[in-house]
Enzyme design. Structure first.
Site, PDB file in Angstrom:
ATOM      1  CG  ASN A  91      -2.203   0.784   0.964  1.00  0.00           C
ATOM      2  OD1 ASN A  91      -2.326   1.462  -0.049  1.00  0.00           O
ATOM      3  ND2 ASN A  91      -3.131   0.714   1.898  1.00  0.00           N
ATOM      4  CG  HIS A  97      -6.748   0.854   7.726  1.00  0.00           C
ATOM      5  ND1 HIS A  97      -5.541   1.487   7.900  1.00  0.00           N
ATOM      6  CD2 HIS A  97      -6.589   0.041   6.649  1.00  0.00           C
ATOM      7  CE1 HIS A  97      -4.693   1.076   6.978  1.00  0.00           C
ATOM      8  NE2 HIS A  97      -5.295   0.215   6.197  1.00  0.00           N
TER       9      HIS A  97
END
Length: 500
Positions: free
Chosen positions: A346, A377
């Site tokens: 990521n 998140h």
């Protein structure tokens, strides 16, 4: 399974027959169909709306309208949240003072995202682990907050206060509403990202992205070549699509054979030796990662197909299309340190965390960065367990690298042994750390850690206590002080020489 998700899917039901045939949730079928449509539109966009044929205004309008269409197709009325979040943040950018605008924008954007995540998780469908409307909002949050900080750097801070990276990213004028919406909601990244800098996106729209941006990305011969011709992304797009196919096949073949939650099954734990539990956990996580490889590589291929993502030339003269790539698969699977794993996983999110939080935090930047990552998140408790564990693992890995690694650099054979040991340790540490991220709930996560006797947590804490290491900022400051003393000494010597 498909029937259950149809009721909760607010997007189009046009592909409901395919969902029933494949026994996949409708929202996931819509997501894949939407990305395939975006890929076709990307090829069309690059050929027929090339900067030489269409103005930046037309390219902005088409990219934005196609993005809104995909959002409506996949998420229905929930896609209004994209506009609300973007609109509120743009209002803050326009009306707040430049001195504090980036802070207000950060709070408003992240707060709206967290509010939507709380609503989705605890009001509508707890544990829904599929495509949802907060996924695109996470990428939009990255883009908006990055843009706010870059405007603050370019329009408020002085040139001498900026690092070289911040100077390149700094924005010298306020984007128009169309440019802002195009950046946030374009069809290439509305469903799966990745995030990118505003300057890079505008350069793509205006057709100047093939000019060298960083001196280190291209040397003299390649610079000339870059200015003379426009490289084709065809080979890279084909390679990335093949990678997507392989990743999807591996995931669909292994995900049901190696479920992560088997690691907390009482019969499995009691009947399986501990070393086999370790091996199983590694294999289960290895089977889970191709899902992310598929999504992020597909998104990268879409951007490349549209002509976005060029990053200079390699030494052999071949073009690089990894400007906004989100992962490096081989570097992930063969990483020999926890940091190396995170740096290649990521990637754009790691860069966002670094630019927005780590480089600007004045108090414990490592802990602040992990906390922001957890908040971004979502609100599942497992996320916070993962990132709290990640702080301990990161500090322990840093201690080992600084204190033990130098003893293994004397010979190639010793270094090879060190690399093998650290590779195995890294894979086990990553697998152990991210279990709560997959299980989501506190109870099941703590059950897993208890079955492992919290061994990695205890090991990391003891390692940090026995092998202390200086913070990166302290090391940098000491190096700067030494350099300053060295320069001062040289200046004194030069003055004496001149006097003599």
């Amino acid at each position: 399974m498909a029937t259950h998700t149809t009721a909760s899917c607010t997007g189009s039901t046009l592909l409901q027959p395919i969902s029933e045939i494949t026994n996949l949730p409708l929202d996931q079928v819509n997501f894949v169909a939407g990305q395939l449509f975006a890929l076709l539109m990307a090829v069309w966009f690059r050929i027929y709306l090339h900067p030489s044929k269409a103005s930046p205004f037309i390219r902005h309008v088409v990219a934005t309208l196609l993005g809104f269409y995909l959002a409506l197709f996949c998420f229905g009325w929930y896609s209004l949240h994209f506009l609300l979040q973007s609109g509120l943040s743009y209002g803050v950018m326009v009306f707040a003072s430049l001195e504090h605008m980036h802070k207000y924008c950060f709070v408003v954007t992240l707060g709206y995202l967290i509010l939507c995540q709380i609503t989705r998780v605890y009001v509508f469908d707890y544990g829904m682990y599929s495509a949802d409307f907060t996924g695109p909002m996470m990428v939009i949050t990255q883009k908006i907050t990055s843009l706010a900080f870059e405007i603050h750097d370019g329009m408020y801070k002085k040139e001498g206060q900026l690092t070289p990276g911040q100077k390149y990213l700094a924005i010298r004028r306020m984007p128009s509403l169309l440019e802002y919406l195009s950046y946030n909601c374009n069809f290439m990244g509305i469903l799966a990202g990745p995030t990118c800098s505003y300057n890079d996106y505008v350069a793509f729209i205006e057709g100047t992205c093939y000019q060298p941006r960083h001196q280190e990305n291209a040397n003299g011969r390649e610079n000339g070549k870059c200015k003379q011709s426009e490289p084709s992304p065809k080979n890279d797009v084909i390679f990335k699509l093949c990678t997507c196919g392989v990743s999807l096949a591996i995931y669909l073949s292994l995900c049901k054979l190696l479920p992560v939650d088997r690691s907390i099954d009482d019969d499995f734990v009691s009947a399986t030796p501990f070393y086999l539990q370790v091996v199983y956990l590694y294999l289960a996580m290895l089977a889970l990662r191709p899902k992310y490889y598929f999504v992020w590589t597909f998104a990268d291929a879409i951007n490349n197909a549209a002509g976005f993502g060029f990053n200079g030339y390699n030494k052999d003269g071949s073009p690089r299309w990894d400007l906004i790539s989100n992962l490096r698969i081989l570097d992930i699977e063969f990483s020999t340190s926890f940091k190396s794993f995170l740096d290649n996983w990521n990637i754009q999110t790691s860069l966002w965390l670094k630019r927005v939080c780590y480089e600007r935090s004045t108090i414990n930047p490592t802990a602040a960065t992990f906390l922001l990552s957890a908040l971004w998140h979502g609100v599942y408790p497992g996320y916070y367990l993962t990132f709290l564990s990640g702080i301990a693992v990161t500090m322990a890995a840093r201690s080992v690298r600084h204190n033990i690694r130098p003893y293994f650099l004397a010979s190639d054979s010793h270094k090879c042994v060190y690399d093998v040991i650290t590779w195995a340790s890294t894979q086990i540490a990553v697998s152990y750390t991210v279990v709560p991220f997959v299980l989501l709930a506190v109870g099941s996560s703590l059950k897993f850690y208890r079955s492992w006797y919290f061994c990695l947590h205890i090991t990391c804490i003891l390692t940090v206590m026995v092998l202390p290491v200086k913070s990166r900022r302290r090391q940098t400051k000491e190096q700067q002080d030494k350099q300053s003393e060295h320069n001062s000494t040289d200046n004194n010597c030069n003055q004496k020489d001149k006097a003599t």
